[in-house]
Design a protein around this motif. Structure first.
Motif, PDB file in Angstrom:
ATOM      1  N   GLY A 141       0.788  -1.227   0.000  1.00  0.00           N
ATOM      2  CA  GLY A 141       0.000   0.000   0.000  1.00  0.00           C
ATOM      3  C   GLY A 141       0.820   1.277   0.000  1.00  0.00           C
ATOM      4  O   GLY A 141       0.268   2.375  -0.053  1.00  0.00           O
ATOM      5  N   VAL A 142       2.146   1.146   0.047  1.00  0.00           N
ATOM      6  CA  VAL A 142       3.024   2.325   0.072  1.00  0.00           C
ATOM      7  C   VAL A 142       3.694   2.478  -1.289  1.00  0.00           C
ATOM      8  O   VAL A 142       4.270   1.522  -1.811  1.00  0.00           O
ATOM      9  N   GLU A 143       3.617   3.662  -1.855  1.00  0.00           N
ATOM     10  CA  GLU A 143       4.265   3.932  -3.138  1.00  0.00           C
ATOM     11  C   GLU A 143       4.722   5.379  -3.193  1.00  0.00           C
ATOM     12  O   GLU A 143       4.183   6.250  -2.503  1.00  0.00           O
ATOM     13  N   PHE A 144       5.739   5.639  -4.015  1.00  0.00           N
ATOM     14  CA  PHE A 144       6.265   6.990  -4.199  1.00  0.00           C
ATOM     15  C   PHE A 144       6.559   7.226  -5.671  1.00  0.00           C
ATOM     16  O   PHE A 144       6.796   6.277  -6.430  1.00  0.00           O
ATOM     17  N   GLN A 145       6.574   8.466  -6.052  1.00  0.00           N
ATOM     18  CA  GLN A 145       7.033   8.855  -7.388  1.00  0.00           C
ATOM     19  C   GLN A 145       8.247   9.740  -7.242  1.00  0.00           C
ATOM     20  O   GLN A 145       8.239  10.683  -6.432  1.00  0.00           O
ATOM     21  N   ILE A 146       9.313   9.426  -7.972  1.00  0.00           N
ATOM     22  CA  ILE A 146      10.494  10.289  -8.061  1.00  0.00           C
ATOM     23  C   ILE A 146      10.567  10.775  -9.497  1.00  0.00           C
ATOM     24  O   ILE A 146      10.724   9.987 -10.427  1.00  0.00           O
ATOM     25  N   GLY A 147      10.401  12.063  -9.661  1.00  0.00           N
ATOM     26  CA  GLY A 147      10.350  12.637 -10.997  1.00  0.00           C
ATOM     27  C   GLY A 147      11.730  12.988 -11.526  1.00  0.00           C
ATOM     28  O   GLY A 147      12.693  13.155 -10.779  1.00  0.00           O
ATOM     29  N   LYS A 148      11.791  13.112 -12.839  1.00  0.00           N
ATOM     30  CA  LYS A 148      13.025  13.511 -13.514  1.00  0.00           C
ATOM     31  C   LYS A 148      12.669  14.607 -14.514  1.00  0.00           C
ATOM     32  O   LYS A 148      11.657  14.528 -15.206  1.00  0.00           O
ATOM     33  N   ILE A 149      13.520  15.642 -14.562  1.00  0.00           N
ATOM     34  CA  ILE A 149      13.324  16.710 -15.534  1.00  0.00           C
ATOM     35  C   ILE A 149      14.658  17.047 -16.191  1.00  0.00           C
ATOM     36  O   ILE A 149      15.686  17.146 -15.512  1.00  0.00           O
ATOM     37  N   GLU A 150      14.630  17.147 -17.505  1.00  0.00           N
ATOM     38  CA  GLU A 150      15.799  17.575 -18.268  1.00  0.00           C
ATOM     39  C   GLU A 150      15.391  18.840 -19.005  1.00  0.00           C
ATOM     40  O   GLU A 150      14.432  18.840 -19.780  1.00  0.00           O
ATOM     41  N   MET A 151      16.106  19.946 -18.747  1.00  0.00           N
ATOM     42  CA  MET A 151      15.706  21.214 -19.350  1.00  0.00           C
ATOM     43  C   MET A 151      16.879  22.175 -19.395  1.00  0.00           C
ATOM     44  O   MET A 151      17.838  22.043 -18.623  1.00  0.00           O
ATOM     45  N   VAL A 152      16.796  23.152 -20.294  1.00  0.00           N
ATOM     46  CA  VAL A 152      17.721  24.270 -20.250  1.00  0.00           C
ATOM     47  C   VAL A 152      17.274  25.181 -19.114  1.00  0.00           C
ATOM     48  O   VAL A 152      16.105  25.173 -18.699  1.00  0.00           O
ATOM     49  N   ALA A 153      18.198  25.975 -18.602  1.00  0.00           N
ATOM     50  CA  ALA A 153      17.883  26.829 -17.454  1.00  0.00           C
ATOM     51  C   ALA A 153      16.840  27.888 -17.804  1.00  0.00           C
ATOM     52  O   ALA A 153      16.070  28.315 -16.949  1.00  0.00           O
ATOM     53  N   ASN A 154      16.818  28.308 -19.063  1.00  0.00           N
ATOM     54  CA  ASN A 154      15.870  29.339 -19.501  1.00  0.00           C
ATOM     55  C   ASN A 154      14.539  28.691 -19.872  1.00  0.00           C
ATOM     56  O   ASN A 154      14.170  28.596 -21.038  1.00  0.00           O
ATOM     57  N   THR A 155      13.822  28.245 -18.866  1.00  0.00           N
ATOM     58  CA  THR A 155      12.551  27.554 -19.059  1.00  0.00           C
ATOM     59  C   THR A 155      11.498  28.169 -18.150  1.00  0.00           C
ATOM     60  O   THR A 155      11.750  28.389 -16.965  1.00  0.00           O
ATOM     61  N   GLY A 156      10.322  28.432 -18.703  1.00  0.00           N
ATOM     62  CA  GLY A 156       9.247  29.011 -17.910  1.00  0.00           C
ATOM     63  C   GLY A 156       9.567  30.441 -17.510  1.00  0.00           C
ATOM     64  O   GLY A 156      10.199  31.201 -18.242  1.00  0.00           O
ATOM     65  N   THR A 157       9.120  30.818 -16.325  1.00  0.00           N
ATOM     66  CA  THR A 157       9.442  32.122 -15.746  1.00  0.00           C
ATOM     67  C   THR A 157      10.774  31.974 -15.014  1.00  0.00           C
ATOM     68  O   THR A 157      10.887  31.148 -14.107  1.00  0.00           O
ATOM     69  N   TYR A 158      11.783  32.738 -15.403  1.00  0.00           N
ATOM     70  CA  TYR A 158      13.105  32.519 -14.817  1.00  0.00           C
ATOM     71  C   TYR A 158      13.807  33.823 -14.473  1.00  0.00           C
ATOM     72  O   TYR A 158      13.442  34.905 -14.944  1.00  0.00           O
ATOM     73  N   LEU A 159      14.801  33.671 -13.616  1.00  0.00           N
ATOM     74  CA  LEU A 159      15.611  34.801 -13.176  1.00  0.00           C
ATOM     75  C   LEU A 159      17.009  34.692 -13.749  1.00  0.00           C
ATOM     76  O   LEU A 159      17.619  33.622 -13.732  1.00  0.00           O
ATOM     77  N   ASP A 160      17.512  35.812 -14.267  1.00  0.00           N
ATOM     78  CA  ASP A 160      18.893  35.919 -14.732  1.00  0.00           C
ATOM     79  C   ASP A 160      19.733  36.601 -13.674  1.00  0.00           C
ATOM     80  O   ASP A 160      19.398  37.696 -13.206  1.00  0.00           O
ATOM     81  N   SER A 161      20.830  35.971 -13.292  1.00  0.00           N
ATOM     82  CA  SER A 161      21.817  36.595 -12.414  1.00  0.00           C
ATOM     83  C   SER A 161      22.927  37.192 -13.283  1.00  0.00           C
ATOM     84  O   SER A 161      23.020  36.907 -14.482  1.00  0.00           O
ATOM     85  N   PRO A 162      23.814  38.008 -12.715  1.00  0.00           N
ATOM     86  CA  PRO A 162      24.895  38.594 -13.518  1.00  0.00           C
ATOM     87  C   PRO A 162      25.749  37.572 -14.257  1.00  0.00           C
ATOM     88  O   PRO A 162      26.248  37.849 -15.357  1.00  0.00           O
ATOM     89  N   PHE A 163      25.916  36.368 -13.716  1.00  0.00           N
ATOM     90  CA  PHE A 163      26.741  35.345 -14.366  1.00  0.00           C
ATOM     91  C   PHE A 163      26.179  34.920 -15.725  1.00  0.00           C
ATOM     92  O   PHE A 163      26.913  34.442 -16.589  1.00  0.00           O
ATOM     93  N   HIS A 164      24.887  35.101 -15.920  1.00  0.00           N
ATOM     94  CA  HIS A 164      24.264  34.793 -17.213  1.00  0.00           C
ATOM     95  C   HIS A 164      24.930  35.587 -18.336  1.00  0.00           C
ATOM     96  O   HIS A 164      25.108  35.074 -19.441  1.00  0.00           O
ATOM     97  N   ARG A 165      25.343  36.808 -18.032  1.00  0.00           N
ATOM     98  CA  ARG A 165      25.956  37.684 -19.046  1.00  0.00           C
ATOM     99  C   ARG A 165      27.471  37.815 -18.875  1.00  0.00           C
ATOM    100  O   ARG A 165      28.201  37.937 -19.863  1.00  0.00           O
ATOM    101  N   TYR A 166      27.934  37.788 -17.641  1.00  0.00           N
ATOM    102  CA  TYR A 166      29.345  38.084 -17.357  1.00  0.00           C
ATOM    103  C   TYR A 166      29.999  36.925 -16.607  1.00  0.00           C
ATOM    104  O   TYR A 166      29.504  36.503 -15.547  1.00  0.00           O
ATOM    105  N   ALA A 167      31.126  36.457 -17.128  1.00  0.00           N
ATOM    106  CA  ALA A 167      31.828  35.318 -16.525  1.00  0.00           C
ATOM    107  C   ALA A 167      32.221  35.596 -15.080  1.00  0.00           C
ATOM    108  O   ALA A 167      32.255  34.685 -14.249  1.00  0.00           O
TER     109      ALA A 167
END
Length: 221
Positions: free
Chosen positions: A41-67
């Motif tokens: 009677g016990v079960e769990f789901q462990i999900g997996k997601i593979e995506m680029v960081a620029n997905t959905g609503t996202y935040l850019d930090s300075p490193f996105h533009r500047y090394a």
């Protein structure tokens, strides 16, 4: 307490930005497969997601533009959560380019400045992916000069995607001002009297990550 969700839902295969792959969302361990590992009677789901960081609503930090800029793990929470917010409403009749004139009558010091264009109504359509509203270089320079601490927009990109120099990203991130793109529901926020939250995962070596952005509407009494 009134909370307004300002984020799009991330769904399997969806397109956020033209040319970038949609996320792959699946089970790493399904409920059915997990049953043999637990009591009856016990079960769990462990999900997996593979995506680029620029997905959905996202935040850019300075490193996105500047090394040498701050990556996600280096952003202080104070720069992402509980920010005094202001919404700037821009009419579509004003054209795609949003200049400093849209911000000149507004107190910006210490504010998360959220630009409401209404473009989010086209989310998950072909129209969303082209000819979007954007800020101009002079708008970005003005926001920095007036002390804005974060800038968000409900559009495909805060820059004109036809300009490869990306002046708005360069200006804001160069001044340590994070950017939130692909927002939604800004019509549900008041112009002022709210706190803004957009906290990404604390990932070292990354400049961008999806956020559950939201506004907390404050009492006016």
């Amino acid at each position: 307490m009134t909370l307004i969700d300002l984020s799009h839902t991330i769904e399997h295969g969806m397109t956020t930005y033209p040319g970038l792959p949609g996320p792959l969302i699946c089970d790493y361990l399904s409920r059915e497969a997990s049953r043999s590992q637990y009591a009856p009677g016990v079960e769990f789901q462990i999900g997996k997601i593979e995506m680029v960081a620029n997905t959905g609503t996202y935040l850019d930090s300075p490193f996105h533009r500047y090394a040498g800029g701050k990556d996600l793990s280096q952003l202080p929470l104070e720069s992402l959560a509980g920010l005094d917010g202001v919404v700037v409403r821009v009419s579509s009749a004003a054209g795609r380019a949003i200049s400093r004139r849209s911000f000149e009558a507004i107190e910006l010091e210490g504010k998360a400045v959220l630009v409401h264009t209404g473009w989010d109504v086209h989310w998950r359509t072909e129209r969303y992916l082209t000819n979007n509203p954007f800020l101009t270089r002079d708008a970005a320079e003005y926001l920095v000069s007036r002390g804005a601490v974060l800038v968000g927009i409900d559009s495909l990109n805060i820059d004109d995607i036809g300009d490869p120099s990306r002046p708005v990203h360069s200006t804001l991130l160069g001044a340590d001002v994070p950017i939130v793109e692909h927002m939604c529901n800004l019509a549900g926020l008041p112009d002022r009297q709210f706190r803004f939250f957009a906290v990404p995962a604390k990932v070292a070596g990354f400049g961008t990550w999806p956020v559950r952005a939201f506004g907390q509407v404050l009492p006016t009494d």
